[in-house]
Design a protein around this motif. Structure first.
Motif, PDB file in Angstrom:
ATOM      1  N   GLY A 198       0.835  -1.196   0.000  1.00  0.00           N
ATOM      2  CA  GLY A 198       0.000   0.000   0.000  1.00  0.00           C
ATOM      3  C   GLY A 198       0.868   1.243   0.000  1.00  0.00           C
ATOM      4  O   GLY A 198       2.042   1.206  -0.409  1.00  0.00           O
ATOM      5  N   THR A 199       0.309   2.343   0.469  1.00  0.00           N
ATOM      6  CA  THR A 199       1.063   3.595   0.547  1.00  0.00           C
ATOM      7  C   THR A 199       0.801   4.269   1.892  1.00  0.00           C
ATOM      8  O   THR A 199      -0.236   4.049   2.515  1.00  0.00           O
ATOM      9  CB  THR A 199       0.659   4.564  -0.579  1.00  0.00           C
ATOM     10  N   TYR A 200       1.765   5.091   2.310  1.00  0.00           N
ATOM     11  CA  TYR A 200       1.643   5.870   3.537  1.00  0.00           C
ATOM     12  C   TYR A 200       1.799   7.349   3.222  1.00  0.00           C
ATOM     13  O   TYR A 200       2.589   7.719   2.348  1.00  0.00           O
ATOM     14  CB  TYR A 200       2.749   5.505   4.538  1.00  0.00           C
ATOM     15  N   THR A 201       1.052   8.178   3.939  1.00  0.00           N
ATOM     16  CA  THR A 201       1.386   9.603   3.962  1.00  0.00           C
ATOM     17  C   THR A 201       2.636   9.742   4.843  1.00  0.00           C
ATOM     18  O   THR A 201       3.029   8.795   5.526  1.00  0.00           O
ATOM     19  CB  THR A 201       0.248  10.440   4.562  1.00  0.00           C
ATOM     20  N   THR A 202       3.247  10.902   4.843  1.00  0.00           N
ATOM     21  CA  THR A 202       4.468  11.097   5.632  1.00  0.00           C
ATOM     22  C   THR A 202       4.231  10.824   7.111  1.00  0.00           C
ATOM     23  O   THR A 202       4.995  10.098   7.765  1.00  0.00           O
ATOM     24  CB  THR A 202       5.009  12.525   5.457  1.00  0.00           C
ATOM     25  N   LEU A 203       3.143  11.389   7.649  1.00  0.00           N
ATOM     26  CA  LEU A 203       2.839  11.190   9.063  1.00  0.00           C
ATOM     27  C   LEU A 203       2.515   9.731   9.350  1.00  0.00           C
ATOM     28  O   LEU A 203       2.964   9.163  10.356  1.00  0.00           O
ATOM     29  CB  LEU A 203       1.673  12.081   9.492  1.00  0.00           C
ATOM     30  N   ALA A 204       1.740   9.116   8.464  1.00  0.00           N
ATOM     31  CA  ALA A 204       1.367   7.718   8.653  1.00  0.00           C
ATOM     32  C   ALA A 204       2.591   6.806   8.606  1.00  0.00           C
ATOM     33  O   ALA A 204       2.640   5.770   9.286  1.00  0.00           O
ATOM     34  CB  ALA A 204       0.359   7.292   7.594  1.00  0.00           C
ATOM     35  N   ALA A 205       3.602   7.194   7.812  1.00  0.00           N
ATOM     36  CA  ALA A 205       4.830   6.398   7.728  1.00  0.00           C
ATOM     37  C   ALA A 205       5.545   6.393   9.082  1.00  0.00           C
ATOM     38  O   ALA A 205       6.016   5.349   9.551  1.00  0.00           O
ATOM     39  CB  ALA A 205       5.744   6.966   6.651  1.00  0.00           C
ATOM     40  N   PHE A 206       5.605   7.567   9.717  1.00  0.00           N
ATOM     41  CA  PHE A 206       6.201   7.635  11.058  1.00  0.00           C
ATOM     42  C   PHE A 206       5.371   6.824  12.047  1.00  0.00           C
ATOM     43  O   PHE A 206       5.903   6.159  12.940  1.00  0.00           O
ATOM     44  CB  PHE A 206       6.309   9.090  11.518  1.00  0.00           C
ATOM     45  N   GLY A 207       4.051   6.889  11.890  1.00  0.00           N
ATOM     46  CA  GLY A 207       3.167   6.110  12.751  1.00  0.00           C
ATOM     47  C   GLY A 207       3.385   4.618  12.578  1.00  0.00           C
ATOM     48  O   GLY A 207       3.344   3.862  13.555  1.00  0.00           O
ATOM     49  N   ALA A 208       3.637   4.196  11.345  1.00  0.00           N
ATOM     50  CA  ALA A 208       3.881   2.780  11.069  1.00  0.00           C
ATOM     51  C   ALA A 208       5.162   2.308  11.743  1.00  0.00           C
ATOM     52  O   ALA A 208       5.226   1.199  12.282  1.00  0.00           O
ATOM     53  CB  ALA A 208       3.962   2.557   9.563  1.00  0.00           C
ATOM     54  N   ALA A 223       8.800  10.974  20.489  1.00  0.00           N
ATOM     55  CA  ALA A 223       8.209  10.718  19.167  1.00  0.00           C
ATOM     56  C   ALA A 223       7.457   9.394  19.160  1.00  0.00           C
ATOM     57  O   ALA A 223       6.328   9.293  18.660  1.00  0.00           O
ATOM     58  CB  ALA A 223       9.303  10.719  18.104  1.00  0.00           C
ATOM     59  N   PHE A 224       8.067   8.361  19.752  1.00  0.00           N
ATOM     60  CA  PHE A 224       7.444   7.036  19.810  1.00  0.00           C
ATOM     61  C   PHE A 224       6.120   7.081  20.569  1.00  0.00           C
ATOM     62  O   PHE A 224       5.092   6.594  20.078  1.00  0.00           O
ATOM     63  CB  PHE A 224       8.407   6.054  20.482  1.00  0.00           C
ATOM     64  N   CYS A 225       6.130   7.685  21.754  1.00  0.00           N
ATOM     65  CA  CYS A 225       4.920   7.732  22.579  1.00  0.00           C
ATOM     66  C   CYS A 225       3.818   8.557  21.924  1.00  0.00           C
ATOM     67  O   CYS A 225       2.639   8.174  21.944  1.00  0.00           O
ATOM     68  CB  CYS A 225       5.244   8.296  23.961  1.00  0.00           C
ATOM     69  N   THR A 226       4.181   9.689  21.321  1.00  0.00           N
ATOM     70  CA  THR A 226       3.192  10.551  20.658  1.00  0.00           C
ATOM     71  C   THR A 226       2.542   9.834  19.490  1.00  0.00           C
ATOM     72  O   THR A 226       1.314   9.839  19.335  1.00  0.00           O
ATOM     73  CB  THR A 226       3.857  11.852  20.169  1.00  0.00           C
ATOM     74  N   LEU A 227       3.364   9.204  18.653  1.00  0.00           N
ATOM     75  CA  LEU A 227       2.836   8.487  17.486  1.00  0.00           C
ATOM     76  C   LEU A 227       1.977   7.295  17.908  1.00  0.00           C
ATOM     77  O   LEU A 227       0.976   6.974  17.259  1.00  0.00           O
ATOM     78  CB  LEU A 227       3.987   8.027  16.593  1.00  0.00           C
ATOM     79  N   LEU A 228       2.359   6.667  19.005  1.00  0.00           N
ATOM     80  CA  LEU A 228       1.587   5.517  19.480  1.00  0.00           C
ATOM     81  C   LEU A 228       0.210   5.951  19.977  1.00  0.00           C
ATOM     82  O   LEU A 228      -0.794   5.259  19.742  1.00  0.00           O
ATOM     83  CB  LEU A 228       2.359   4.818  20.605  1.00  0.00           C
ATOM     84  N   ILE A 229       0.149   7.097  20.641  1.00  0.00           N
ATOM     85  CA  ILE A 229      -1.140   7.621  21.097  1.00  0.00           C
ATOM     86  C   ILE A 229      -2.046   7.909  19.897  1.00  0.00           C
ATOM     87  O   ILE A 229      -3.253   7.640  19.928  1.00  0.00           O
ATOM     88  CB  ILE A 229      -0.942   8.899  21.934  1.00  0.00           C
ATOM     89  N   ILE A 230      -1.451   8.433  18.819  1.00  0.00           N
ATOM     90  CA  ILE A 230      -2.223   8.797  17.631  1.00  0.00           C
ATOM     91  C   ILE A 230      -2.684   7.564  16.869  1.00  0.00           C
ATOM     92  O   ILE A 230      -3.854   7.447  16.484  1.00  0.00           O
ATOM     93  CB  ILE A 230      -1.394   9.704  16.694  1.00  0.00           C
ATOM     94  N   PHE A 231      -1.765   6.612  16.659  1.00  0.00           N
ATOM     95  CA  PHE A 231      -2.056   5.501  15.762  1.00  0.00           C
ATOM     96  C   PHE A 231      -2.457   4.201  16.449  1.00  0.00           C
ATOM     97  O   PHE A 231      -3.035   3.317  15.819  1.00  0.00           O
ATOM     98  CB  PHE A 231      -0.848   5.245  14.839  1.00  0.00           C
ATOM     99  N   LYS A 232      -2.140   4.033  17.734  1.00  0.00           N
ATOM    100  CA  LYS A 232      -2.544   2.809  18.446  1.00  0.00           C
ATOM    101  C   LYS A 232      -3.081   3.177  19.831  1.00  0.00           C
ATOM    102  O   LYS A 232      -2.551   2.756  20.862  1.00  0.00           O
ATOM    103  CB  LYS A 232      -1.366   1.836  18.561  1.00  0.00           C
ATOM    104  N   PRO A 233      -4.149   3.990  19.869  1.00  0.00           N
ATOM    105  CA  PRO A 233      -4.634   4.497  21.159  1.00  0.00           C
ATOM    106  C   PRO A 233      -5.315   3.444  22.034  1.00  0.00           C
ATOM    107  O   PRO A 233      -5.360   3.601  23.251  1.00  0.00           O
ATOM    108  CB  PRO A 233      -5.628   5.586  20.748  1.00  0.00           C
ATOM    109  N   LYS A 234      -5.813   2.388  21.433  1.00  0.00           N
ATOM    110  CA  LYS A 234      -6.634   1.431  22.180  1.00  0.00           C
ATOM    111  C   LYS A 234      -5.916   0.849  23.394  1.00  0.00           C
ATOM    112  O   LYS A 234      -6.524   0.644  24.447  1.00  0.00           O
ATOM    113  CB  LYS A 234      -7.083   0.296  21.247  1.00  0.00           C
ATOM    114  N   PHE A 235      -4.625   0.579  23.247  1.00  0.00           N
ATOM    115  CA  PHE A 235      -3.901  -0.043  24.357  1.00  0.00           C
ATOM    116  C   PHE A 235      -2.797   0.842  24.921  1.00  0.00           C
ATOM    117  O   PHE A 235      -1.999   0.394  25.740  1.00  0.00           O
ATOM    118  CB  PHE A 235      -3.321  -1.390  23.920  1.00  0.00           C
TER     119      PHE A 235
END
Length: 475
Positions: free
Chosen positions: A215-225, A432-444
């Motif tokens: 697939g493809t990622y936006t720039t922010l989504a790539a960091f989130g991945a 950066a890791f914690c911020t991106l995790l809150i955005i992209f994997k908030p459930k846990f």
């Protein structure tokens, strides 16, 4: 009472401390989590980058902790460092999180992993079977086996630090040699076509779907991945700091704790990188990403050893997780000991039994870890733990800057390597890791943070009760 006058016995040498670092780090993660990482990043180059970033962060943190361990070579480790750098509330929040999530949930996750792979040899212990069904919760044989292992290891460690040390050193050496052997065999049977295919587009960062398309990622989504991918690698590299908890039982702790942290994390980081290189030499990226139940090592071993590969990996993971849990159980109770000494945990946890170990702390930890075994899945625990762990690592490393200012003349037998550059880099990467995790994997991630914050009212309640108790005693 005699029990209350017992003192920790410094019997662990540098080798024992190093084996505790390496053994606590290597559980089941390296055999599994590369599947999720590959699904997120979609290429071999980025697979290794994720492990490299994690290794860099782990080693940087370990070298930074060396300064703190040399300044405060006493039982409790990170709990003590946070108390000295900040205040009792911050250290209590760590201890609270450590007991409710970080250590006990990790013990549970590793125990369940042991049981899952035991089921390869004894199918009747499968996690897919139901042993007891209460309607609102069903219990599998795998969960029960995980509980049995935790109870047995707790009992062994309650018999004295030498009992736990023997298991730790023996099992860690065995799994280090086994993992190294797997790497050698894998590289020997490397498939040149698979290798070439995996490394042709090594810097393509994209999600890898089940049909093999990218697939493809936006720039922010790539960091989130990348952040999402690092959840697994950070969990697999965690618990390296457990050696700081048992400082009171290590010979020459001011020197040996820092040295064991460096040696243990370097050994494991190199092994992890080589293991992933081996994976890309025997399996296609798709086969890594979508291995059955994420068991990449099993898929690799089946290619290398044929049908016996499954049994070989099952035995390796059983050895690995058993030794890992021994280290986690051994070290964890020392934190509760230090908390109890500050009147912030069960008073009995602050005493040593006749074998000079915190027996009550070991058993209360055992009970809570067993409850975790019954409550959640491996992946759920993994996500929740990684976020909270990195949060406290950042706070502890920032504590070095605070202590340098508060206590400039304090004795520092060892100073943090690369200070202030490396600690600052770690803090930036951790944020950066914690911020991106809150955005992209908030459930846990939020549940772990909420559990930590619930410690605030608990702290004030405990201190209020302690104050009243003291006033009553003085009246």
């Amino acid at each position: 009472m005699k029990e209350n006058t017992m003192q920790f016995k410094p019997t662990l040498k540098l080798m024992d401390a190093t084996m505790l670092v390496a053994g606590s780090m290597i559980g089941s993660g390296i055999f599994i989590v590369s599947a999720d990482i590959t699904r997120n990043v979609g290429s071999s180059g980025w697979l290794l980058v994720v492990w490299l970033i994690t290794g860099f962060m782990t080693l940087t943190a370990a070298l930074s902790y060396g300064e703190l361990s040399a300044m405060f070579p006493k039982a409790g480790g990170q709990y003590v460092y946070l108390k000295e750098a900040y205040n009792p509330l911050v250290s209590f929040l760590y201890g609270w999180s450590f007991f409710t999530v970080i250590q006990t949930a990790t013990i549970a996750a590793v125990g369940v992993a042991f049981a899952k792979f035991t089921a390869y040899l004894i199918p009747s212990l499968s996690e897919d079977l139901v042993f007891l069904d209460f309607g609102f919760i069903s219990i599998s044989p795998a969960q029960l086996l995980a509980i049995v292992v935790i109870v047995v290891l707790t009992y062994i460690n309650s018999r004295g630090v030498n009992s736990g040390k023997t298991i730790q050193t023996t099992f860690t050496l065995t799994k280090l040699l086994s993992l190294f052997g797997l790497i050698i065999f894998g590289l020997f049977f490397l498939d040149k076509e698979i290798w070439k295919s995996n490394w042709e587009n090594m810097w393509t960062l994209a999600p890898l779907s089940v049909d093999g398309s990218l697939g493809t990622y936006t720039t922010l989504a790539a960091f989130g991945a990348i952040a999402a991918a690092m959840v697994g690698s950070i969990f697999s590299s965690d618990s390296w700091h457990n050696v700081t908890f048992i400082a009171g039982e290590i010979k020459n702790p001011a020197k040996n704790i820092g040295l064991s942290l460096a040696l243990g994390t370097i050994i494991v980081t190199i092994l992890y990188l080589l293991t992933n290189v081996m994976y890309t030499g025997v399996l296609s990226l798709h086969d890594i990403a979508y291995a059955d139940k994420d068991r990449v090592a099993v898929a690799s071993a089946n290619v290398i050893f044929g049908t016996s590969g499954t049994i070989i990996i099952a035995l390796m993971i059983m050895i690995s997780t058993f030794g890992c849990n021994n280290g986690l159980i051994m070290a964890g109770a020392r934190v509760y000991y230090s908390m109890a000494k500050d009147n912030l945990f069960f008073k009995k946890a602050g005493t040593l039994n006749k074998n000079a170990v915190p027996g009550f702390g070991l058993w209360i930890q055992c009970i809570f870890a067993c409850l975790w075994c019954l409550s959640g899945k491996y992946g759920d625990l993994l996500d929740m733990i990684s976020f909270v762990v990195v949060l406290f690592y950042m706070l502890t490393i920032f504590g070095i800057f605070i202590l340098r200012k508060k206590r400039p003349d304090a004795d520092r037998p060892y100073k943090a390597f690369g200070y202030p550059v490396l600690p600052i880099i770690y803090i930036i990467m951790g944020l950066a890791f914690c911020t991106l995790l809150i955005i992209f994997k908030p459930k846990f991630t939020w549940p772990g943070l909420i559990i930590t914050l619930t410690g605030i009212p608990v702290y004030y309640l405990v201190t209020f009760l302690n104050k009243n108790k003291k006033e009553i005693g003085n009246s």
